[in-house]
Design a protein around this motif. Structure first.
Motif, PDB file in Angstrom:
ATOM      1  N   ASP A 160       0.822  -1.195   0.000  1.00 25.59           N
ATOM      2  CA  ASP A 160       0.000   0.000   0.000  1.00 25.59           C
ATOM      3  C   ASP A 160       0.864   1.256   0.000  1.00 25.59           C
ATOM      4  O   ASP A 160       0.474   2.284  -0.563  1.00 25.59           O
ATOM      5  N   TYR A 168      -8.371   1.463  -4.492  1.00 34.04           N
ATOM      6  CA  TYR A 168      -8.144   1.347  -3.045  1.00 34.04           C
ATOM      7  C   TYR A 168      -9.315   1.946  -2.279  1.00 34.04           C
ATOM      8  O   TYR A 168      -9.885   1.314  -1.397  1.00 34.04           O
ATOM      9  N   GLY A 222     -12.635  -0.047  -2.302  1.00 32.06           N
ATOM     10  CA  GLY A 222     -12.621  -1.119  -1.298  1.00 32.06           C
ATOM     11  C   GLY A 222     -12.711  -0.555   0.100  1.00 32.06           C
ATOM     12  O   GLY A 222     -13.501  -1.019   0.930  1.00 32.06           O
ATOM     13  N   PHE A 223     -11.931   0.452   0.322  1.00 35.12           N
ATOM     14  CA  PHE A 223     -11.892   1.087   1.636  1.00 35.12           C
ATOM     15  C   PHE A 223     -13.280   1.521   2.096  1.00 35.12           C
ATOM     16  O   PHE A 223     -13.706   1.244   3.210  1.00 35.12           O
ATOM     17  N   TYR A 250     -15.675  -1.321   3.338  1.00 38.53           N
ATOM     18  CA  TYR A 250     -15.395  -1.786   4.697  1.00 38.53           C
ATOM     19  C   TYR A 250     -15.703  -0.706   5.729  1.00 38.53           C
ATOM     20  O   TYR A 250     -16.340  -0.968   6.757  1.00 38.53           O
ATOM     21  N   ARG A 297      -8.712   0.206   6.725  1.00 34.48           N
ATOM     22  CA  ARG A 297      -7.393   0.159   6.091  1.00 34.48           C
ATOM     23  C   ARG A 297      -6.645  -1.107   6.458  1.00 34.48           C
ATOM     24  O   ARG A 297      -5.961  -1.711   5.635  1.00 34.48           O
ATOM     25  N   ILE A 320      -7.645  -4.049   4.422  1.00 28.40           N
ATOM     26  CA  ILE A 320      -7.015  -4.034   3.098  1.00 28.40           C
ATOM     27  C   ILE A 320      -5.545  -4.416   3.184  1.00 28.40           C
ATOM     28  O   ILE A 320      -5.042  -5.203   2.384  1.00 28.40           O
ATOM     29  N   ASP A 371      -3.867  -7.421   1.206  1.00 26.72           N
ATOM     30  CA  ASP A 371      -2.749  -7.181   0.290  1.00 26.72           C
ATOM     31  C   ASP A 371      -1.505  -7.961   0.715  1.00 26.72           C
ATOM     32  O   ASP A 371      -0.770  -8.493  -0.122  1.00 26.72           O
TER      33      ASP A 371
END
Lengths: 205, 205
Positions: free
Chosen positions: A176, B133, B136-137, B140, B164, B167, B171
């Motif tokens: 990230d 990003y 997705g963030f 959630y 975060r 994620i 990742d």
DNA sequence: AATTATAACGACATAAGTGTCGTTAATCAA
DNA sequence: TTGATTAACGACACTTATGTCGTTATAATT
């Protein structure tokens, strides 16, 4: 400009190349840098560069090797030091001497990710990779296990899974960080939360 | 072999190319596949391929786009469904319908990592990345925040940092999955532990 | 059946990177 | 001072990938 030259001089030159190369890799990433870029940054000729390294992969691995040497010295010094608390030991092995998270990251980290991920189909590289993973893994796993045996940590959860989770978290941050700006990522906040998590499952304090 | 052809036929052909390309990317990774590879896999000529896509980046982005469409449909269906519990909702948004972790992963994930990481110096791609990003963030973060407002979750920790972290964890797993074998990674065990963690900080049940 | 639009083709020019190798010149030893 | 050694150089041949473009042939239209 120097034939039959001292060993020191050669080592110096090699170090110069590696240093310049590292900067190039940081700037352009592993896949996009070429030997030409490294030549230009170092100020060395094509033939000169190939005298020291046989290709880009070789250059990069030598950079990794150098780093690994420094790191393993650091870690072994940490482990040699007085072990008042396994928790502190764990913090130190994750965050270094400071023992606390910050927003800084290894500038070469994105290139390392590239190197490992794009090399995933290459057996030699995969093996290399795996070794690095298990080196890191072992350090965390050992500390946690010893802490558990000592009674400082709860043994409710498997030390190996926790060790893996630490690596997963660090790798995730690395990804990230490669993509987002420092401000967007809020890695410090995430790290703080992650430490809370570790404290909880290890039942520290 | 088909000029002035139906729209359906063209869409079919395009889909075929994308499908074949996806397989190539899965096998060779983003950086190492070439348009030639895609041509050979699809059985289409150079000119034919370039009629549909202007370059490799274009092909890959179209694959991502297609996936994104499917996913966002899924997610919106999840959110439309009966919300008995925000916890279940969160699980579903992380793991899909099954609501539980397994050892399977998105086979294209390593290539996606490559694509995003090697494109980190390209402004357009960076922007693209950032949007993904934050998509997705948001999913959630919204679920967590609503769960907190509803009282189902503790609001001891910031919903955004937790989002975060989810994620980051995913990742991280993605990276390690790219490098290690399924057996080495033990992603399921790690996921189980991660869920424990989420339960703890959200004080579920 | 003739015409038209164009999908599909593949040869081509261009560009970029790689690793080699013969040459040059600087250092050290005699 | 001379000669041997070899670091450093850069031109070169080779390879690989890219995107274009003129040609071919076929499905739809008349």
């Amino acid at each position: 400009m120097s034939p039959k030259v001292s060993k020191e001089h050669k080592e110096q030159r090699r170090a110069n190349i590696l240093n310049a190369a590292k900067n190039v890799f940081i700037e352009l990433g592993y896949e996009h840098t070429t030997m030409k870029h490294i030549m230009d940054e170092t100020g060395v000729s094509r033939g000169g560069l190939y005298q020291y390294f046989s290709n880009k992969e070789d250059v990069f691995e030598c950079i990794l090797e150098e780093e690994l040497n420094h790191e393993s010295i650091e870690i072994s010094e940490i482990l040699k030091g007085s072990v008042q608390s396994y928790w502190d030991l764990l913090l130190e092995s994750i965050y270094g001497e400071e023992r606390k998270p910050d927003d800084e990251m290894d500038p070469l980290a994105p290139s390392k990710l590239e190197f490992f991920i794009t090399g995933r189909n290459n057996d030699r590289r995969k093996e290399y990779c795996k070794n690095r993973y298990y080196n890191g893994f072992k350090i965390y796993a050992d500390i946690i296990e010893q802490g558990q045996q000592d009674g400082e940590f709860s043994d409710k959860f498997d030390s190996e899974v926790i060790a893996r989770s630490i690596i997963t978290f660090i790798d995730g941050l690395s990804v990230d960080q490669s993509i987002l700006s420092k401000e967007d990522l809020k890695s410090k906040q995430q790290s703080v939360l992650f430490l809370e998590y570790l404290k909880m499952i290890l039942e520290v304090k």
